[in-house]
Design a protein around this motif. Structure first.
Motif, short mmCIF file in Angstrom:
data_model
loop_
_atom_site.label_atom_id
_atom_site.label_comp_id
_atom_site.label_asym_id
_atom_site.label_seq_id
_atom_site.Cartn_x
_atom_site.Cartn_y
_atom_site.Cartn_z
N HIS A 178 10.05 -1.15 3.75
CA HIS A 178 8.37 -1.06 4.72
C HIS A 178 8.32 -0.31 3.37
CE1 HIS A 178 9.53 -2.81 7.73
NE2 HIS A 178 10.67 -1.48 8.00
N VAL A 179 6.76 0.41 3.58
CA VAL A 179 5.49 0.52 2.45
C VAL A 179 6.50 2.30 2.87
CG1 VAL A 179 3.73 0.68 4.26
CG2 VAL A 179 3.25 1.43 2.35
N SER A 180 5.78 2.87 1.84
CA SER A 180 6.41 4.08 1.24
C SER A 180 5.79 4.91 1.06
CB SER A 180 8.17 4.03 1.44
OG SER A 180 8.03 3.85 0.06
N ARG A 181 6.16 6.61 0.52
CA ARG A 181 5.10 6.98 -0.85
C ARG A 181 6.57 6.74 -1.82
NH1 ARG A 181 4.21 12.51 -0.64
NH2 ARG A 181 3.84 13.13 -2.61
N SER A 182 7.46 6.20 -2.33
CA SER A 182 7.92 6.22 -3.24
C SER A 182 7.57 5.27 -4.04
CB SER A 182 9.44 6.25 -3.10
OG SER A 182 10.00 5.67 -2.02
N ILE A 183 7.46 4.12 -2.84
CA ILE A 183 7.09 2.51 -3.32
C ILE A 183 5.54 2.74 -4.25
CG2 ILE A 183 6.10 0.44 -2.48
CD1 ILE A 183 8.95 -0.07 -1.42
N LEU A 184 4.82 3.56 -3.22
CA LEU A 184 3.75 3.47 -3.43
C LEU A 184 3.41 4.82 -5.06
CD1 LEU A 184 1.13 4.75 -0.57
CD2 LEU A 184 0.84 2.48 -1.99
N GLU A 185 4.37 5.63 -5.36
CA GLU A 185 3.87 6.06 -6.40
C GLU A 185 4.49 5.02 -8.12
OE1 GLU A 185 4.40 10.66 -5.29
OE2 GLU A 185 6.09 9.89 -5.60
N GLU A 186 5.72 4.99 -7.26
CA GLU A 186 6.55 4.26 -8.62
C GLU A 186 5.10 2.76 -8.89
OE1 GLU A 186 9.72 2.74 -7.28
OE2 GLU A 186 10.77 5.15 -7.10
N THR A 187 4.51 2.49 -7.90
CA THR A 187 2.96 0.98 -8.09
C THR A 187 2.32 1.82 -8.95
OG1 THR A 187 3.93 -0.47 -5.74
CG2 THR A 187 2.22 -0.62 -7.08
N ILE A 188 1.67 2.72 -8.62
CA ILE A 188 0.53 3.28 -9.34
C ILE A 188 1.34 3.49 -10.94
CG2 ILE A 188 -1.07 5.03 -9.82
CD1 ILE A 188 -0.54 5.45 -6.06
N ALA A 189 2.28 4.69 -11.15
CA ALA A 189 3.03 4.64 -12.50
C ALA A 189 3.10 3.67 -13.32
CB ALA A 189 3.74 5.94 -12.48
N ASP A 190 3.31 2.40 -12.84
CA ASP A 190 3.94 1.32 -13.44
C ASP A 190 2.78 1.06 -13.09
OD1 ASP A 190 6.11 -0.49 -14.63
OD2 ASP A 190 5.38 -1.93 -12.90
N HIS A 191 1.67 0.80 -12.74
CA HIS A 191 0.08 0.14 -13.02
C HIS A 191 -0.40 0.50 -14.08
CE1 HIS A 191 -2.82 -2.62 -11.76
NE2 HIS A 191 -3.82 -1.37 -11.26
N THR B 299 -1.31 -0.58 8.16
CA THR B 299 -2.46 0.19 8.00
C THR B 299 -2.25 1.61 8.28
OG1 THR B 299 -3.30 -1.94 8.10
CG2 THR B 299 -5.23 -0.02 7.76
N THR B 300 -1.95 1.92 9.09
CA THR B 300 -2.04 3.41 9.77
C THR B 300 -1.30 4.38 9.12
OG1 THR B 300 -1.93 2.74 11.95
CG2 THR B 300 -1.87 4.86 11.23
N LEU B 301 0.23 3.45 8.31
CA LEU B 301 0.65 4.31 6.98
C LEU B 301 0.49 4.34 6.42
CD1 LEU B 301 3.75 5.43 7.53
CD2 LEU B 301 5.03 3.05 7.33
N THR B 302 -0.34 3.10 5.74
CA THR B 302 -0.18 3.17 4.66
C THR B 302 -1.49 4.71 4.30
OG1 THR B 302 0.11 0.91 4.57
CG2 THR B 302 -1.24 2.34 2.60
N GLN B 303 -2.27 4.18 5.17
CA GLN B 303 -3.81 5.83 5.42
C GLN B 303 -2.88 7.50 5.38
OE1 GLN B 303 -5.86 4.22 9.17
NE2 GLN B 303 -7.47 4.15 7.93
N GLN B 304 -2.33 6.95 5.64
CA GLN B 304 -1.38 8.43 5.67
C GLN B 304 -1.03 8.76 4.50
OE1 GLN B 304 -1.58 10.95 8.23
NE2 GLN B 304 -0.91 11.69 7.16
N LEU B 305 -0.06 7.70 4.43
CA LEU B 305 0.62 7.76 2.32
C LEU B 305 -0.10 8.68 1.70
CD1 LEU B 305 2.86 4.81 2.76
CD2 LEU B 305 3.51 7.59 3.49
N PHE B 306 -1.89 7.75 1.63
CA PHE B 306 -3.05 7.97 0.37
C PHE B 306 -3.68 9.32 0.25
CE2 PHE B 306 -3.06 2.87 -0.17
CZ PHE B 306 -2.86 3.02 -1.10
#
Ligand SMILES: Cc1cc2nc3c(=O)[nH]c(=O)nc-3n(C[C@H](O)[C@H](O)[C@H](O)COP(=O)(O)OP(=O)(O)OC[C@H]3O[C@@H](n4cnc5c(N)ncnc54)[C@H](O)[C@@H]3O)c2cc1C
Ligand code: HEM
Length: 548
Positions: A491-504, A526-533
């Motif tokens: 699912h959407v998670s902190r590690s997925i977001l961090e890796e995605t941004i770094a690769d991007h 959406t709620t989970l992603t809001q918190q992660l950001f």
């Protein structure tokens, strides 16, 4: 809250716009009279037929010949021009104009201008920035006119834009609709600039609504005469344009909305092929876009339906009130129905109609509304829509939503996070971003969350787009894939977001704050992603969450 009928002040103007002489002239002279090809700009205009010896190469040669094209000799580039001085240079034999504060002597360029000398003369003696940007903001004027540069324009209050609401007293009442109040602006409201152009068999009318205005368009005709109404809604205002054409045309016309420049073109086939002296008469009014207008219920007929996968369908809806409409990018509509005497209302985001064939930008904007609906066996409305048949009636609202296209005007690099049917607003946004010409989108990444491979709608279409378009990358993240799945999982998670941004950001000069994020999916996603950001300390102004 709804406004009292007649309580809103409206502003009217009636413009019998002069004929576009160059087209009539061209037709009379038999040049390009029935040209069918589009122009290099991809719009509907006929490009002006330049006289031999007036190509871009010829212009460059003239510029390098050493001839003084500024007409001011050694003062070239150093003059500080006042608006009244500029206004004196308004003749074909002596034409200056100003773009973005820079004044050029365009006399020599007139016969080289691809849009024709008459078009260029519209800006002579004036600050032509707005005119220029409405037609072709991508043109590198400074490079083309480098040898014509006279100097800078002195700032002066004479150069105020044409104001429709001149004072607070005459301004329209504030919008009643909560969704629009947040974006309310104190800027004066300008009527959309109008232009027209004709060929023997077609007439095209053009409205310039301003860069990134993302207008909603509705057009209808009374049928009994030549009167056509074109309603353009943007900046919390409805611009009501009523045209009585000089001759009969077929309704509807083909519609094209270019969101980047706000150019809206409606091209109608004339009932009888002939050259008109004038297009007719245009009346323009402006009034606030109120709650009562948003709440209108519009009946539509299902005209096409196909299966996307085991639980998702595409449905094409045609309005039953002889009205054609274009929904702005990123906005959704409501669908109404009644079950056991109780009204149910759910939101759906229109998708580009090209999904019925190939996911690619089309020349003309669709005027039917296309929905992608995932059918839940226990769902109320999704089941009705999932089971509907061609010919059925569906009731919808006008477009709603808080997405503001202007937020992304200055951005070049994007990451989209979509889950399930949260992909619906992204189809049109992806096509729009890849098509941008003024500020090109350099990188666009889609992270698409679904359960299993069978749940991914348009998977092959996204992968095909990725192969053809190096700026676009798609990554699927699955939560219930079996062992054969080699892609991302979970699912959407902190590690997925961090890796995605770094690769991007890898191998680019962009930093985290340059990236613009768009997020859409079920509330929990959406709620989970809001918190992660928030945890990752991203700023609100670089993220848009699509909410109900
Ligand atoms: C702004 C916005 C835009 C939207 N755009 C689209 C769109 O373009 N396409 C689209 O298909 N949907 C879209 N939706 C979702 C849509 O509005 C409905 O919520 C969805 O179709 C379910 O409605 P329903 O009446 O069938 O189910 P409901 O009557 O609301 O729910 C009944 C049952 O259906 C099942 N169910 C409903 N929703 C879900 C879910 N998300 N996951 C799992 N089970 C569920 C559950 O069993 C639930 O108990 C959007 C929602 C919003 C807020
Ligand atoms: C002052 C206002 C101006 C107006 C109203 C105007 C109008 C137009 C029009 C109607 C076209 C044809 C568009 C088409 O075929 O799609 C055009 C094309 C063009 N104009 Fe202008 N123009 C203006 C100023 C300028 C200036 C100052 C320059 C340059 C230095 C310029 C350079 C061009 C070029 C290069 C094209 C071809 C663009 C393309 O094919 O994409 N124009 N113009």
């Amino acid at each position: 809250m709804s406004s009292k009928p007649g309580s809103s002040k409206s502003v009217e103007s009636q413009r019998p716009v002069p004929p576009v002489l160059r087209d009539v002239g061209k037709l009379a002279a038999g040049v390009a009279s029935v040209s069918t090809g589009g122009s290099a700009t991809g719009n509907l205009r006929n490009k002006y037929a330049l006289a031999p010896g007036h190509s871009l190469m010829d212009w460059i040669r003239l510029g390098s010949s050493g001839k003084d094209l500024t007409g001011v000799g050694s003062q070239a580039g150093n003059l500080s021009v006042t608006p009244s001085e500029l206004a004196l240079h308004n003749k074909e034999t002596d034409a200056w104009l100003c773009i973005r504060g820079r004044v050029y002597n365009v006399t020599a360029y007139l016969p080289f201008h691809p849009g024709g000398p008459e078009q260029l003369m519209k800006g002579a003696g004036k600050d032509a920035t707005r005119l220029f940007e409405e037609v072709h903001p991508w043109v590198n004027f400074d490079q083309i006119l480098t040898k014509c540069y006279v100097g800078k324009l002195k700032a002066h209050p004479e150069f105020e834009p044409e104001e429709v609401f001149k004072s607070e007293k005459n301004a329209p009442p504030p919008p009643q609709n909560n969704e629009t109040v947040a974006n309310a602006t104190k800027e004066p409201i300008l009527l959309p600039r109008f232009d027209w152009i004709q060929k023997l068999d077609y007439i095209t009318i053009i409205f310039y609504t301003g860069n990134f205005s993302n207008p909603m368009l509705e057009t209808t005709t009374r049928g009994d005469d030549n009167t056509h109404s074109i309603f353009l809604t943007y900046n919390n205002t409805i611009f009501d344009n009523e045209i009585v054409f000089a001759g009969k045309v077929h309704f509807p016309g083909r519609i094209k909305v270019t969101c980047e420049t706000g150019k809206v073109e409606l091209c109608y086939k004339k009932c009888q092929g002939s050259v008109w002296d004038n297009f007719g008469v245009l009346k323009q009014k402006a009034r606030p876009y109120t709650d009562s207008l948003v709440q209108a219920k519009l009946k539509c007929k299902v005209v096409n339906k196909i299966k996307v996968n085991y639980n998702t369908v595409l449905i094409e809806l045609e309005r039953s009130d002889n009205t054609k409409s274009v929904v702005p990018l990123g906005k959704h509509i409501k669908v109404f129905d009644t079950i056991k005497g109780e009204e149910i209302v759910r939101s759906y985001t229109p998708v580009p109609i090209c999904l019925f064939s190939k996911f690619r930008q089309q020349n003309y904007t669709t005027d039917n509304i296309c929905l992608m609906v995932k059918r839940y066996p226990e769902g109320n409305l999704s089941k009705i829509l999932g089971d509907c048949l061609t010919g059925d009636t569906v009731t919808i609202s006008k477009p709603l939503g808080s997405f503001n296209l202007q937020e992304i005007e200055k951005r070049e690099t994007f990451i989209i996070l979509a889950a399930g049917t949260g992909i619906t607003p992204m189809f049109a946004i992806i096509l729009f971003l890849l098509e941008r010409r003024i500020r090109k989108c350099q990188r666009l990444r889609l992270l698409f969350f679904n359960r299993t491979p069978d749940d991914i709608p348009f998977r092959t279409q996204f992968e095909e787009l990725q192969r053809e378009e190096p700026r676009f990358k798609v990554f699927h993240v699955l939560s219930q894939a079996d062992n054969t799945w080699t892609g991302l999982r979970g699912h959407v998670s902190r590690s997925i977001l961090e890796e995605t941004i770094a690769d991007h950001l890898k191998d680019t000069t962009y930093v985290k704050s340059d990236v613009y994020f768009m997020v859409c999916g079920p509330t929990i996603f959406t709620t989970l992603t809001q918190q992660l950001f928030k945890d990752l300390q991203f700023k609100d102004e670089q993220i848009h969450f699509f909410l109900g």
